[in-house]
Design a protein around this motif. Structure first.
Motif, PDB file in Angstrom:
ATOM      1  N   PRO A 239     -25.340   0.397 -18.687  1.00  0.00           N
ATOM      2  CA  PRO A 239     -25.325   1.878 -19.056  1.00  0.00           C
ATOM      3  C   PRO A 239     -25.109   2.801 -17.737  1.00  0.00           C
ATOM      4  CG  PRO A 239     -27.438   0.887 -19.051  1.00  0.00           C
ATOM      5  CD  PRO A 239     -26.669  -0.126 -18.626  1.00  0.00           C
ATOM      6  N   ILE A 240     -24.212   2.727 -17.107  1.00  0.00           N
ATOM      7  CA  ILE A 240     -23.845   3.704 -15.877  1.00  0.00           C
ATOM      8  C   ILE A 240     -22.376   4.047 -15.811  1.00  0.00           C
ATOM      9  CG2 ILE A 240     -23.649   3.804 -13.353  1.00  0.00           C
ATOM     10  CD1 ILE A 240     -25.952   1.884 -13.261  1.00  0.00           C
ATOM     11  N   SER A 241     -22.259   5.212 -16.195  1.00  0.00           N
ATOM     12  CA  SER A 241     -20.727   5.790 -16.294  1.00  0.00           C
ATOM     13  C   SER A 241     -20.120   6.152 -14.877  1.00  0.00           C
ATOM     14  CB  SER A 241     -20.773   6.731 -17.448  1.00  0.00           C
ATOM     15  OG  SER A 241     -19.413   7.096 -17.534  1.00  0.00           O
ATOM     16  N   LEU A 242     -19.007   5.836 -14.746  1.00  0.00           N
ATOM     17  CA  LEU A 242     -18.370   6.185 -13.375  1.00  0.00           C
ATOM     18  C   LEU A 242     -17.018   7.278 -13.610  1.00  0.00           C
ATOM     19  CD1 LEU A 242     -18.057   2.751 -11.881  1.00  0.00           C
ATOM     20  CD2 LEU A 242     -20.065   4.436 -11.568  1.00  0.00           C
ATOM     21  N   SER A 243     -16.815   8.097 -12.772  1.00  0.00           N
ATOM     22  CA  SER A 243     -15.516   8.630 -12.872  1.00  0.00           C
ATOM     23  C   SER A 243     -14.589   8.403 -11.288  1.00  0.00           C
ATOM     24  CB  SER A 243     -15.659  10.243 -12.963  1.00  0.00           C
ATOM     25  OG  SER A 243     -16.198  10.360 -14.324  1.00  0.00           O
ATOM     26  N   TYR A 244     -13.368   8.412 -11.652  1.00  0.00           N
ATOM     27  CA  TYR A 244     -12.592   8.042 -10.231  1.00  0.00           C
ATOM     28  C   TYR A 244     -12.202   9.106  -9.996  1.00  0.00           C
ATOM     29  CZ  TYR A 244      -8.996   5.445  -7.740  1.00  0.00           C
ATOM     30  OH  TYR A 244      -8.173   5.068  -6.568  1.00  0.00           O
ATOM     31  N   ILE A 245     -12.435   9.632  -8.551  1.00  0.00           N
ATOM     32  CA  ILE A 245     -12.161  11.040  -8.266  1.00  0.00           C
ATOM     33  C   ILE A 245     -12.038  10.691  -6.560  1.00  0.00           C
ATOM     34  CG2 ILE A 245     -12.973  13.310  -7.543  1.00  0.00           C
ATOM     35  CD1 ILE A 245     -14.842  12.678  -9.637  1.00  0.00           C
ATOM     36  N   ASN A 246     -10.449  11.189  -6.211  1.00  0.00           N
ATOM     37  CA  ASN A 246     -10.285  11.056  -4.756  1.00  0.00           C
ATOM     38  C   ASN A 246     -10.319   9.668  -4.444  1.00  0.00           C
ATOM     39  OD1 ASN A 246      -9.184  13.505  -4.674  1.00  0.00           O
ATOM     40  ND2 ASN A 246     -10.768  14.302  -3.261  1.00  0.00           N
ATOM     41  N   SER A 247      -9.811   8.314  -5.391  1.00  0.00           N
ATOM     42  CA  SER A 247      -9.608   7.199  -4.886  1.00  0.00           C
ATOM     43  C   SER A 247     -11.257   6.496  -4.623  1.00  0.00           C
ATOM     44  CB  SER A 247      -9.221   7.175  -3.508  1.00  0.00           C
ATOM     45  OG  SER A 247      -7.827   7.460  -3.883  1.00  0.00           O
ATOM     46  N   LYS A 248     -12.326   7.243  -5.452  1.00  0.00           N
ATOM     47  CA  LYS A 248     -13.569   6.686  -5.130  1.00  0.00           C
ATOM     48  C   LYS A 248     -14.284   6.685  -6.622  1.00  0.00           C
ATOM     49  CE  LYS A 248     -14.750   8.258  -0.522  1.00  0.00           C
ATOM     50  NZ  LYS A 248     -15.525   9.051   0.431  1.00  0.00           N
ATOM     51  N   TYR A 249     -15.209   5.781  -6.932  1.00  0.00           N
ATOM     52  CA  TYR A 249     -16.061   5.897  -8.122  1.00  0.00           C
ATOM     53  C   TYR A 249     -17.211   6.483  -8.067  1.00  0.00           C
ATOM     54  CZ  TYR A 249     -12.436   2.681 -10.045  1.00  0.00           C
ATOM     55  OH  TYR A 249     -11.393   2.083 -10.588  1.00  0.00           O
ATOM     56  N   TYR A 250     -17.267   7.721  -8.776  1.00  0.00           N
ATOM     57  CA  TYR A 250     -18.709   8.497  -8.842  1.00  0.00           C
ATOM     58  C   TYR A 250     -19.463   8.414 -10.016  1.00  0.00           C
ATOM     59  CZ  TYR A 250     -16.789  11.219  -4.615  1.00  0.00           C
ATOM     60  OH  TYR A 250     -16.373  11.540  -3.443  1.00  0.00           O
ATOM     61  N   VAL A 251     -20.627   8.006  -9.795  1.00  0.00           N
ATOM     62  CA  VAL A 251     -21.652   7.996 -10.907  1.00  0.00           C
ATOM     63  C   VAL A 251     -21.759   9.348 -11.477  1.00  0.00           C
ATOM     64  CG1 VAL A 251     -24.119   7.611 -11.550  1.00  0.00           C
ATOM     65  CG2 VAL A 251     -23.012   6.206  -9.873  1.00  0.00           C
ATOM     66  N   THR A 252     -21.389   9.376 -12.877  1.00  0.00           N
ATOM     67  CA  THR A 252     -21.430  10.790 -13.606  1.00  0.00           C
ATOM     68  C   THR A 252     -22.620  10.755 -14.584  1.00  0.00           C
ATOM     69  OG1 THR A 252     -19.594   9.754 -14.885  1.00  0.00           O
ATOM     70  CG2 THR A 252     -19.081  11.289 -12.994  1.00  0.00           C
ATOM     71  N   ALA A 253     -22.880   9.661 -15.066  1.00  0.00           N
ATOM     72  CA  ALA A 253     -24.244   9.419 -16.206  1.00  0.00           C
ATOM     73  C   ALA A 253     -24.591   8.084 -15.972  1.00  0.00           C
ATOM     74  CB  ALA A 253     -23.342   9.763 -17.413  1.00  0.00           C
ATOM     75  N   PHE A 254     -25.870   7.977 -16.555  1.00  0.00           N
ATOM     76  CA  PHE A 254     -26.750   6.806 -16.647  1.00  0.00           C
ATOM     77  C   PHE A 254     -27.892   6.786 -17.814  1.00  0.00           C
ATOM     78  CE2 PHE A 254     -27.756   9.131 -12.963  1.00  0.00           C
ATOM     79  CZ  PHE A 254     -29.216   9.482 -13.000  1.00  0.00           C
ATOM     80  N   SER A 255     -28.308   5.720 -18.148  1.00  0.00           N
ATOM     81  CA  SER A 255     -29.521   5.718 -19.193  1.00  0.00           C
ATOM     82  C   SER A 255     -30.720   5.955 -18.087  1.00  0.00           C
ATOM     83  CB  SER A 255     -29.553   4.556 -19.877  1.00  0.00           C
ATOM     84  OG  SER A 255     -29.958   3.420 -19.065  1.00  0.00           O
ATOM     85  N   SER A 256     -31.905   6.274 -18.929  1.00  0.00           N
ATOM     86  CA  SER A 256     -33.190   6.343 -18.284  1.00  0.00           C
ATOM     87  C   SER A 256     -33.578   5.397 -17.584  1.00  0.00           C
ATOM     88  CB  SER A 256     -34.344   6.898 -19.390  1.00  0.00           C
ATOM     89  OG  SER A 256     -34.346   5.676 -20.255  1.00  0.00           O
ATOM     90  N   GLU A 257     -33.069   4.110 -17.635  1.00  0.00           N
ATOM     91  CA  GLU A 257     -33.717   2.876 -16.821  1.00  0.00           C
ATOM     92  C   GLU A 257     -33.318   3.368 -15.257  1.00  0.00           C
ATOM     93  OE1 GLU A 257     -31.698  -1.010 -17.318  1.00  0.00           O
ATOM     94  OE2 GLU A 257     -30.913   0.255 -19.113  1.00  0.00           O
ATOM     95  N   TYR A 258     -32.357   3.875 -15.009  1.00  0.00           N
ATOM     96  CA  TYR A 258     -31.963   4.313 -13.708  1.00  0.00           C
ATOM     97  C   TYR A 258     -32.216   5.668 -13.177  1.00  0.00           C
ATOM     98  CZ  TYR A 258     -29.363  -0.240 -14.532  1.00  0.00           C
ATOM     99  OH  TYR A 258     -28.779  -1.500 -14.758  1.00  0.00           O
ATOM    100  N   LYS A 259     -32.833   6.396 -13.854  1.00  0.00           N
ATOM    101  CA  LYS A 259     -32.992   7.775 -13.431  1.00  0.00           C
ATOM    102  C   LYS A 259     -33.913   8.023 -12.285  1.00  0.00           C
ATOM    103  CE  LYS A 259     -37.427   8.518 -16.002  1.00  0.00           C
ATOM    104  NZ  LYS A 259     -38.236   8.939 -17.038  1.00  0.00           N
ATOM    105  N   ASP A 260     -34.509   6.897 -11.649  1.00  0.00           N
ATOM    106  CA  ASP A 260     -35.222   6.731 -10.711  1.00  0.00           C
ATOM    107  C   ASP A 260     -34.807   5.985  -9.363  1.00  0.00           C
ATOM    108  OD1 ASP A 260     -37.470   8.455 -11.237  1.00  0.00           O
ATOM    109  OD2 ASP A 260     -38.379   7.057 -12.294  1.00  0.00           O
ATOM    110  N   LYS A 261     -33.758   5.532  -9.617  1.00  0.00           N
ATOM    111  CA  LYS A 261     -32.968   4.710  -8.757  1.00  0.00           C
ATOM    112  C   LYS A 261     -31.597   5.151  -8.272  1.00  0.00           C
ATOM    113  CE  LYS A 261     -34.927   0.686 -11.404  1.00  0.00           C
ATOM    114  NZ  LYS A 261     -34.630  -0.592 -12.271  1.00  0.00           N
TER     115      LYS A 261
END
Length: 257
Positions: free
Chosen positions: A105-127
């Motif tokens: 449950p981690i969503s990525l967006s491809y921007i300028n040849s890189k993958y950026y984290v744009t969303a995630f579930s609560s299990e990763y909120k502190d990580k």
């Protein structure tokens, strides 16, 4: 291709029950032959692809024979069809096989040849943080991992695949196999995480969503280095348009939005 997909679905679903998820040699060759036949006679504009379709068939015979289980077998069939990278052509997995796969449950967006984290579930909120950049997966540089494991396993055209796979397919895999990913967060700190696959059918956490700090805001602008993050939730009032007008000049200094 509809006929092709239905034939494979019925054939393998029956064999799963009879063979406890194992296929005989004859069944493996038969399934591959069905794919060859349907593509050869029914795939539109096959001649436009740089394939010797008979050679593709011959090259994959030892691969399906070597498949140790039903998931490996279907992986071979899927990669054959996915090699066309034609979004309307795919191998539909039987339910029994689908249940062996999961998502992270981690969503990525491809921007300028890189993958950026744009969303995630609560299990990763502190990580991890919004704006973190994915740099490695299972010790592979992210581009190497994409070329070796992600692109061959999706049916999207090359010019749109990188933009789309981040929405779920990048980390997809067998429930029995975990991943280790390394991110560079907006503060230039490297973070390595062990990622767990969740079933599409059970044991699923809440739907991937933008963290709470980004919710219930008609317009939000955050900046991570040279990257501007803009979220517009609603156009039911004038807030988004007036807010955007106030920052439009400053956006010219961003390398990506």
């Amino acid at each position: 291709m509809k006929k092709l997909l239905i034939l494979i679905l019925v054939f393998v679903s029956t064999s799963i029950k009879a063979q406890e998820k194992q296929l005989t040699l004859d069944e493996k060759i038969y399934g591959l032959s069905l794919i060859w036949q349907e593509v050869n006679y029914n795939f539109a504009y096959l001649e436009r692809y740089k394939y010797d379709w008979d050679s593709v068939y011959m090259a994959n015979i030892p691969k399906v024979i070597a498949a140790k289980n039903i998931t490996e077998y279907y992986a071979v069939l899927s990669q054959i069809i996915n090699s066309f990278h034609e979004g309307h052509t795919t191998v539909v997995l039987p339910l029994e096989v689908k249940k062996m796969y999961g998502y992270v449950p981690i969503s990525l967006s491809y921007i300028n040849s890189k993958y950026y984290v744009t969303a995630f579930s609560s299990e990763y909120k502190d990580k991890i943080s919004i704006g973190s950049v994915l740099i490695k997966v299972n010790a592979y540089d992210v581009d190497d991992y994409y070329n070796k494991f992600v692109f061959p396993n999706n049916n999207l055209a090359e010019h749109i695949a990188k933009r789309q796979v981040g929405k779920g397919a990048f980390f997809a895999g067998l429930l029995s196999e975990g991943l280790e990913a390394t991110f560079l967060n907006p503060n230039d700190i490297t973070v390595s995480l062990k990622l767990k696959h969740h079933s599409y059918f059970s044991d699923a956490p809440e739907t991937i969503k933008v963290p709470k700090m980004y919710k219930d805001t008609a317009f939000l602008r955050k900046k991570y280095g040279d990257i501007s993050y803009i979220r517009i939730k609603s156009f039911l009032n004038d807030v988004p348009s007036t807010s955007f007008a106030k920052i439009v000049d400053s956006l010219k200094n961003s390398k990506a939005i």
